[in-house]
Design a protein around this motif. Structure first.
Motif, PDB file in Angstrom:
ATOM      1  N   SER A 239       0.840  -1.189   0.000  1.00  0.00           N
ATOM      2  CA  SER A 239       0.000   0.000   0.000  1.00  0.00           C
ATOM      3  C   SER A 239       0.883   1.249   0.000  1.00  0.00           C
ATOM      4  O   SER A 239       2.087   1.182   0.280  1.00  0.00           O
ATOM      5  CB  SER A 239      -0.917   0.016   1.220  1.00  0.00           C
ATOM      6  OG  SER A 239      -0.156  -0.017   2.412  1.00  0.00           O
ATOM      7  N   LEU A 240       0.279   2.400  -0.286  1.00  0.00           N
ATOM      8  CA  LEU A 240       1.065   3.625  -0.373  1.00  0.00           C
ATOM      9  C   LEU A 240       1.658   4.030   0.972  1.00  0.00           C
ATOM     10  O   LEU A 240       2.810   4.451   1.046  1.00  0.00           O
ATOM     11  CB  LEU A 240       0.186   4.757  -0.926  1.00  0.00           C
ATOM     12  CG  LEU A 240      -0.242   4.624  -2.384  1.00  0.00           C
ATOM     13  CD1 LEU A 240      -1.176   5.762  -2.772  1.00  0.00           C
ATOM     14  CD2 LEU A 240       0.969   4.601  -3.312  1.00  0.00           C
ATOM     15  N   PHE A 241       0.872   3.904   2.033  1.00  0.00           N
ATOM     16  CA  PHE A 241       1.399   4.339   3.332  1.00  0.00           C
ATOM     17  C   PHE A 241       2.509   3.418   3.824  1.00  0.00           C
ATOM     18  O   PHE A 241       3.468   3.868   4.461  1.00  0.00           O
ATOM     19  CB  PHE A 241       0.267   4.460   4.359  1.00  0.00           C
ATOM     20  CG  PHE A 241      -0.435   3.180   4.712  1.00  0.00           C
ATOM     21  CD1 PHE A 241       0.048   2.347   5.713  1.00  0.00           C
ATOM     22  CD2 PHE A 241      -1.596   2.810   4.037  1.00  0.00           C
ATOM     23  CE1 PHE A 241      -0.609   1.176   6.043  1.00  0.00           C
ATOM     24  CE2 PHE A 241      -2.252   1.642   4.372  1.00  0.00           C
ATOM     25  CZ  PHE A 241      -1.760   0.807   5.373  1.00  0.00           C
ATOM     26  N   LYS A 242       2.437   2.125   3.521  1.00  0.00           N
ATOM     27  CA  LYS A 242       3.529   1.224   3.896  1.00  0.00           C
ATOM     28  C   LYS A 242       4.777   1.502   3.063  1.00  0.00           C
ATOM     29  O   LYS A 242       5.901   1.424   3.574  1.00  0.00           O
ATOM     30  CB  LYS A 242       3.089  -0.226   3.718  1.00  0.00           C
ATOM     31  CG  LYS A 242       2.112  -0.719   4.780  1.00  0.00           C
ATOM     32  CD  LYS A 242       1.818  -2.199   4.603  1.00  0.00           C
ATOM     33  CE  LYS A 242       0.888  -2.705   5.699  1.00  0.00           C
ATOM     34  NZ  LYS A 242       0.583  -4.154   5.542  1.00  0.00           N
ATOM     35  N   LEU A 243       4.568   1.821   1.801  1.00  0.00           N
ATOM     36  CA  LEU A 243       5.704   2.145   0.951  1.00  0.00           C
ATOM     37  C   LEU A 243       6.430   3.392   1.452  1.00  0.00           C
ATOM     38  O   LEU A 243       7.648   3.515   1.312  1.00  0.00           O
ATOM     39  CB  LEU A 243       5.232   2.353  -0.491  1.00  0.00           C
ATOM     40  CG  LEU A 243       6.309   2.547  -1.565  1.00  0.00           C
ATOM     41  CD1 LEU A 243       7.216   1.340  -1.645  1.00  0.00           C
ATOM     42  CD2 LEU A 243       5.660   2.825  -2.911  1.00  0.00           C
ATOM     43  N   ALA A 244       5.664   4.313   2.050  1.00  0.00           N
ATOM     44  CA  ALA A 244       6.260   5.542   2.580  1.00  0.00           C
ATOM     45  C   ALA A 244       6.762   5.379   4.007  1.00  0.00           C
ATOM     46  O   ALA A 244       7.341   6.316   4.570  1.00  0.00           O
ATOM     47  CB  ALA A 244       5.237   6.675   2.522  1.00  0.00           C
ATOM     48  N   GLY A 245       6.523   4.208   4.641  1.00  0.00           N
ATOM     49  CA  GLY A 245       7.028   3.952   5.979  1.00  0.00           C
ATOM     50  C   GLY A 245       6.100   4.359   7.095  1.00  0.00           C
ATOM     51  O   GLY A 245       6.559   4.614   8.221  1.00  0.00           O
TER      52      GLY A 245
END
Length: 297
Positions: A239-245
């Motif tokens: 997901s986008l938020f996991k990709l951004a940490g």
């Protein structure tokens, strides 16, 4: 793409548009063309406008490297890679072409080089009749001047071919064409559902779709192609938020919004430009052409 699932075809088209927008963001940033920049919204198909990857905060946080990673991961989870590596070859060629174009557009020839070259040529043509009283030389000076000026103008055109002059390549029109989706007839009908499914996966990490037994339900077994029998469940998708940490979508939005506010307070103009993507709805782009799927698709 080697799939009959309209969700996957639409998602790949959305990711391609995302890359074009990130490309334009980089060009505006490096050229500092904030006075009259082309709007981002003109690159987004009206049916794809609600996709979260076009949110200004997402555009601010991610770059082309993230795009390349998440698209590769999506294609892998959807089992779209073919055994003959035709799709992977096309993907690698596309990425390489975009990187080459990005370098060409960002690393421009300095204007001082053109000006100094022109000054040197004009000084040479001016001083030749002064220090050389040969009649033939004096007669040929206008001809040499015309040749030199023509060469200078040609080099000037080749040094920066991206503009709106007569001989230039219309970069804005090219980017709009590249961002215009090439949707099948079924994709047009399933566009809203595909965007909603992609949004839920990218923001909530929930990739299930439909009910078990449906033709295009997720999770399911792949029923055609070289990867027949593979599990299509998107367990490895990021997901986008996991990709951004970040631990959640809400925390991601809060942190990025604060970062954009601080950057804007420090004089950065990019946040306002990215917010313009949401300031008037999607563009009136329609499909490049509506195609009917072939029987062997």
């Amino acid at each position: 793409l080697s799939t009959e699932d309209p969700k996957f075809r639409v998602a790949v088209q959305i990711f391609l548009v995302w890359q074009i927008i990130l490309w334009r963001k980089n060009l505006v940033f490096f050229t500092e063309d904030y006075t009259n920049p082309p709007p981002i919204g003109e690159l987004i198909h009206e049916g794809m406008y609600d996709c979260v990857i076009f949110d200004p905060r997402v555009l601010w946080r991610f770059n082309s490297a993230h795009w390349e990673f998440i698209l590769q991961r999506f294609i892998s989870c959807a089992h779209l890679w073919d055994s003959a590596a035709m799709l992977s070859g096309a993907f690698n060629s596309t990425v390489a072409s975009w990187k080459a174009l990005d370098d060409v557009l960002r690393v421009r020839s300095p204007r001082t080089r053109i000006i100094l070259t022109k000054v040197v040529v004009l000084m040479f043509l001016t001083l030749m009749p002064v220090f050389n009283d040969d009649d033939v030389t004096i007669v040929l000076i206008p001809v040499l001047a015309a040749v030199f000026i023509s060469v200078l103008e040609l080099s000037n055109e080749l040094a920066d071919p991206w503009d709106c002059d007569y001989h230039d390549v219309p970069l804005r029109t090219v980017m709009i064409y590249l961002a215009t989706p090439q949707l099948l007839e079924e994709d047009e009908e399933q566009l809203d559902a595909a965007v909603a499914w992609l949004n839920r996966g990218l923001t909530e990490d929930q990739w299930d779709y439909g009910t078990p037994g449906d033709c295009f339900a997720i999770p399911r077994k792949r029923l055609e192609g070289t990867r027949m029998g593979a599990d299509v469940d998107f367990h490895d998708m990021r997901s986008l938020f996991k990709l951004a940490g970040f631990k959640s979508w809400e925390l991601f939005l809060e942190a990025v919004e604060e970062d954009m506010f601080e950057a804007e307070a420090g004089g950065a103009r990019m946040p306002a430009y990215l917010r313009s993507a949401r300031s008037g709805g999607g563009s009136s782009l329609t499909s490049r052409r509506v195609l009917r799927p072939c029987n062997d698709s």
